[in-house]
Design a protein around this motif. Structure first.
Motif, PDB file in Angstrom:
ATOM      1  N   ALA A 112       0.844  -1.198   0.000  1.00 57.20           N
ATOM      2  CA  ALA A 112       0.000   0.000   0.000  1.00 57.20           C
ATOM      3  C   ALA A 112       0.873   1.239   0.000  1.00 57.20           C
ATOM      4  CB  ALA A 112      -0.928   0.009   1.215  1.00 57.20           C
ATOM      5  N   ILE A 113       0.661   2.113  -0.956  1.00 56.36           N
ATOM      6  CA  ILE A 113       1.399   3.370  -1.023  1.00 56.36           C
ATOM      7  C   ILE A 113       0.753   4.411  -0.105  1.00 56.36           C
ATOM      8  CG2 ILE A 113       2.060   5.278  -2.559  1.00 56.36           C
ATOM      9  CD1 ILE A 113       2.117   3.104  -4.811  1.00 56.36           C
ATOM     10  N   ASN A 114      -0.566   4.384   0.003  1.00 54.21           N
ATOM     11  CA  ASN A 114      -1.277   5.342   0.849  1.00 54.21           C
ATOM     12  C   ASN A 114      -1.482   4.839   2.271  1.00 54.21           C
ATOM     13  OD1 ASN A 114      -1.495   7.431  -0.925  1.00 54.21           O
ATOM     14  ND2 ASN A 114      -3.696   7.279  -1.233  1.00 54.21           N
ATOM     15  N   GLU A 115      -2.270   3.777   2.416  1.00 54.11           N
ATOM     16  CA  GLU A 115      -2.577   3.289   3.755  1.00 54.11           C
ATOM     17  C   GLU A 115      -3.052   1.845   3.730  1.00 54.11           C
ATOM     18  OE1 GLU A 115      -6.114   4.020   1.838  1.00 54.11           O
ATOM     19  OE2 GLU A 115      -5.059   5.811   2.526  1.00 54.11           O
ATOM     20  N   VAL A 116      -2.946   1.218   4.902  1.00 53.36           N
ATOM     21  CA  VAL A 116      -3.591  -0.061   5.173  1.00 53.36           C
ATOM     22  C   VAL A 116      -4.690   0.217   6.187  1.00 53.36           C
ATOM     23  CG1 VAL A 116      -3.342  -2.354   6.199  1.00 53.36           C
ATOM     24  CG2 VAL A 116      -1.547  -1.459   4.700  1.00 53.36           C
ATOM     25  N   SER A 117      -5.897  -0.210   5.878  1.00 57.80           N
ATOM     26  CA  SER A 117      -7.023   0.068   6.770  1.00 57.80           C
ATOM     27  C   SER A 117      -7.754  -1.211   7.136  1.00 57.80           C
ATOM     28  CB  SER A 117      -7.992   1.060   6.123  1.00 57.80           C
ATOM     29  OG  SER A 117      -8.439   0.591   4.867  1.00 57.80           O
ATOM     30  N   LEU A 118      -8.269  -1.241   8.365  1.00 59.20           N
ATOM     31  CA  LEU A 118      -9.153  -2.306   8.826  1.00 59.20           C
ATOM     32  C   LEU A 118     -10.511  -1.680   9.081  1.00 59.20           C
ATOM     33  CD1 LEU A 118      -6.192  -3.340   9.658  1.00 59.20           C
ATOM     34  CD2 LEU A 118      -7.434  -4.937  11.127  1.00 59.20           C
ATOM     35  N   LEU A 147      -6.498   2.642  10.731  1.00 61.99           N
ATOM     36  CA  LEU A 147      -5.616   2.602   9.562  1.00 61.99           C
ATOM     37  C   LEU A 147      -4.216   3.035   9.938  1.00 61.99           C
ATOM     38  CD1 LEU A 147      -5.040   5.719   8.373  1.00 61.99           C
ATOM     39  CD2 LEU A 147      -7.438   5.510   7.724  1.00 61.99           C
ATOM     40  N   VAL A 148      -3.262   2.592   9.121  1.00 61.89           N
ATOM     41  CA  VAL A 148      -1.878   3.045   9.207  1.00 61.89           C
ATOM     42  C   VAL A 148      -1.558   3.705   7.875  1.00 61.89           C
ATOM     43  CG1 VAL A 148       0.534   2.383   9.469  1.00 61.89           C
ATOM     44  CG2 VAL A 148      -1.230   1.216  10.817  1.00 61.89           C
ATOM     45  N   ALA A 149      -1.142   4.966   7.928  1.00 62.92           N
ATOM     46  CA  ALA A 149      -0.902   5.743   6.707  1.00 62.92           C
ATOM     47  C   ALA A 149       0.544   6.180   6.603  1.00 62.92           C
ATOM     48  CB  ALA A 149      -1.806   6.981   6.672  1.00 62.92           C
ATOM     49  N   THR A 150       1.045   6.223   5.363  1.00 60.49           N
ATOM     50  CA  THR A 150       2.357   6.790   5.068  1.00 60.49           C
ATOM     51  C   THR A 150       2.242   8.309   4.980  1.00 60.49           C
ATOM     52  OG1 THR A 150       2.025   6.755   2.676  1.00 60.49           O
ATOM     53  CG2 THR A 150       2.880   4.731   3.694  1.00 60.49           C
ATOM     54  N   PRO A 151       3.370   9.025   4.994  1.00 58.91           N
ATOM     55  CA  PRO A 151       3.286  10.474   4.750  1.00 58.91           C
ATOM     56  C   PRO A 151       2.608  10.809   3.421  1.00 58.91           C
ATOM     57  CG  PRO A 151       5.402   9.958   5.709  1.00 58.91           C
ATOM     58  CD  PRO A 151       4.735   8.642   5.430  1.00 58.91           C
ATOM     59  N   ALA A 152       2.925  10.060   2.364  1.00 62.76           N
ATOM     60  CA  ALA A 152       2.308  10.335   1.057  1.00 62.76           C
ATOM     61  C   ALA A 152       0.806  10.129   1.089  1.00 62.76           C
ATOM     62  CB  ALA A 152       2.938   9.442  -0.010  1.00 62.76           C
ATOM     63  N   GLY A 153       0.344   9.201   1.920  1.00 56.83           N
ATOM     64  CA  GLY A 153      -1.082   8.913   2.011  1.00 56.83           C
ATOM     65  C   GLY A 153      -1.792   9.624   3.136  1.00 56.83           C
ATOM     66  N   SER A 154      -1.078  10.463   3.865  1.00 53.76           N
ATOM     67  CA  SER A 154      -1.684  11.055   5.058  1.00 53.76           C
ATOM     68  C   SER A 154      -2.770  12.077   4.750  1.00 53.76           C
ATOM     69  CB  SER A 154      -0.603  11.698   5.943  1.00 53.76           C
ATOM     70  OG  SER A 154       0.033  12.784   5.283  1.00 53.76           O
ATOM     71  N   THR A 155      -2.821  12.594   3.510  1.00 52.79           N
ATOM     72  CA  THR A 155      -3.883  13.545   3.153  1.00 52.79           C
ATOM     73  C   THR A 155      -5.085  12.849   2.526  1.00 52.79           C
ATOM     74  OG1 THR A 155      -2.904  13.951   0.983  1.00 52.79           O
ATOM     75  CG2 THR A 155      -2.232  15.406   2.770  1.00 52.79           C
ATOM     76  N   ALA A 156      -5.058  11.528   2.446  1.00 50.65           N
ATOM     77  CA  ALA A 156      -6.158  10.785   1.829  1.00 50.65           C
ATOM     78  C   ALA A 156      -7.138  10.330   2.912  1.00 50.65           C
ATOM     79  CB  ALA A 156      -5.596   9.629   1.014  1.00 50.65           C
ATOM     80  N   TYR A 157      -7.373   9.030   3.007  1.00 45.95           N
ATOM     81  CA  TYR A 157      -8.331   8.485   3.973  1.00 45.95           C
ATOM     82  C   TYR A 157      -7.969   8.904   5.399  1.00 45.95           C
ATOM     83  CZ  TYR A 157     -11.687   4.875   5.500  1.00 45.95           C
ATOM     84  OH  TYR A 157     -12.757   4.190   6.029  1.00 45.95           O
ATOM     85  N   ASN A 158      -6.680   8.907   5.707  1.00 48.19           N
ATOM     86  CA  ASN A 158      -6.226   9.287   7.041  1.00 48.19           C
ATOM     87  C   ASN A 158      -6.714  10.679   7.433  1.00 48.19           C
ATOM     88  OD1 ASN A 158      -4.230   9.226   9.412  1.00 48.19           O
ATOM     89  ND2 ASN A 158      -3.458  10.954   8.224  1.00 48.19           N
ATOM     90  N   TYR A 159      -6.597  11.621   6.523  1.00 49.59           N
ATOM     91  CA  TYR A 159      -7.009  12.998   6.811  1.00 49.59           C
ATOM     92  C   TYR A 159      -8.522  13.091   6.971  1.00 49.59           C
ATOM     93  CZ  TYR A 159      -6.745  18.121   6.510  1.00 49.59           C
ATOM     94  OH  TYR A 159      -6.819  19.467   6.776  1.00 49.59           O
ATOM     95  N   SER A 160      -9.254  12.327   6.155  1.00 48.02           N
ATOM     96  CA  SER A 160     -10.719  12.309   6.290  1.00 48.02           C
ATOM     97  C   SER A 160     -11.156  11.757   7.637  1.00 48.02           C
ATOM     98  CB  SER A 160     -11.334  11.457   5.166  1.00 48.02           C
ATOM     99  OG  SER A 160     -11.064  12.013   3.899  1.00 48.02           O
ATOM    100  N   ALA A 161     -10.321  10.875   8.211  1.00 45.93           N
ATOM    101  CA  ALA A 161     -10.622  10.303   9.524  1.00 45.93           C
ATOM    102  C   ALA A 161     -10.042  11.147  10.658  1.00 45.93           C
ATOM    103  CB  ALA A 161     -10.075   8.885   9.604  1.00 45.93           C
ATOM    104  N   HIS A 162      -9.640  12.394  10.330  1.00 44.38           N
ATOM    105  CA  HIS A 162      -9.093  13.362  11.289  1.00 44.38           C
ATOM    106  C   HIS A 162      -7.702  12.976  11.779  1.00 44.38           C
ATOM    107  CE1 HIS A 162     -13.043  15.198  11.283  1.00 44.38           C
ATOM    108  NE2 HIS A 162     -13.573  14.034  11.608  1.00 44.38           N
TER     109      HIS A 162
END
Length: 254
Positions: A112-118, A147-162
């Motif tokens: 996963a380049i962005n994140e791994v989510s459960l 979820l666990v997010a990379t810096p590159a993916g931190s503005t994607a699903y991670n950011y939506s989840a605050h």
């Protein structure tokens, strides 16, 4: 031959397909095996797909936006592509590796380049146990997911989840809860990039959970282990002044 051998990849969107037709003819497209650079035409989802597909190829990827948000993409233009490629700034990112154990005993490995989510896969909230580097840090998290997010993916699903926005090169990962019920105010943690995260699903039969790595899903997981994979290097090109680090800063002031 063009000044730089370029291979073009396009999403199925009509605008991307038309752009590929025009640019391939104008810049004498070559097969990907002969390319010094790959130009991806589409949105962020297509950029992730292209990076996964070409991870064994040394050529960097330069994206031009034919989608919507285009966080990983440069502005689309048909003129001066060679000059833009020559001036482009390279960012190197590393993916996460997800190893998921399913209820039937099968093991699944995805990147996963962005994140791994459960994510909970039933009507009831998930119950998760979180361990970092072999040590239990949270015995029970009741939530819609984590979820666990990379810096590159931190503005994607991670950011939506605050979750927090992470600068490129920060050396950290974001562990973020989605709709945490207990502990009610827990919003997540920042972890060293080398950390190994294990998430066990508690009461899995009653509270089923699915795991997802950049769109590759595994249903009815029992446990998931997540770690950074530094041996894989994704090279992305950006126009000067519009790289990932600048975009991550911009996102924090809007």
């Amino acid at each position: 031959m063009p000044d730089r051998p370029i291979a073009f990849f396009a999403s199925r969107a009509p605008s991307a397909q038309e752009a590929e037709r025009i640019l391939s003819a104008r810049y004498n497209a070559v097969p990907v095996e002969e390319a010094e650079v790959i130009v991806a035409l589409g949105g962020d989802g297509f950029m992730l797909q292209t990076l996964h597909q070409t991870q064994a190829i040394a050529a960097p990827v330069y994206g031009m936006n034919r989608g919507t948000v285009g966080f990983l993409m440069n502005e689309y233009a048909e003129d001066d592509l060679i000059a833009r490629l020559d001036a482009a700034v390279e960012e190197v990112i590393h993916p996460l590796e997800m190893t998921a154990l399913a209820a039937d005993g099968s093991m699944h490995r995805e990147l996963a380049i962005n994140e791994v989510s459960l994510l909970r896969a039933g009507a009831q909230a998930a119950k998760l146990k979180i361990s970092i580097d072999g040590r239990v840090r949270m015995a029970e998290l009741v939530c819609d997911g984590a979820l666990v997010a990379t810096p590159a993916g931190s503005t994607a699903y991670n950011y939506s989840a605050h979750g927090p926005i992470l600068p490129i090169g920060s050396g950290v990962l974001a562990l973020t809860a989605m709709a945490a019920f207990r502990p009610r105010r827990w919003r997540g943690a920042l972890l060293p990039e080398k950390a190994v995260v294990r998430i066990d699903v508690l009461d899995a039969q009653k509270r089923p959970v699915m795991a997802d790595a950049d769109g590759h899903s595994v249903r009815n997981v029992r446990s998931v282990e997540i770690r950074s994979e530094p041996s894989i290097r994704h090279r992305i090109l950006f126009d000067p002044g519009h790289g990932l680090e600048e975009r991550l800063l911009q996102e924090q002031f809007v």
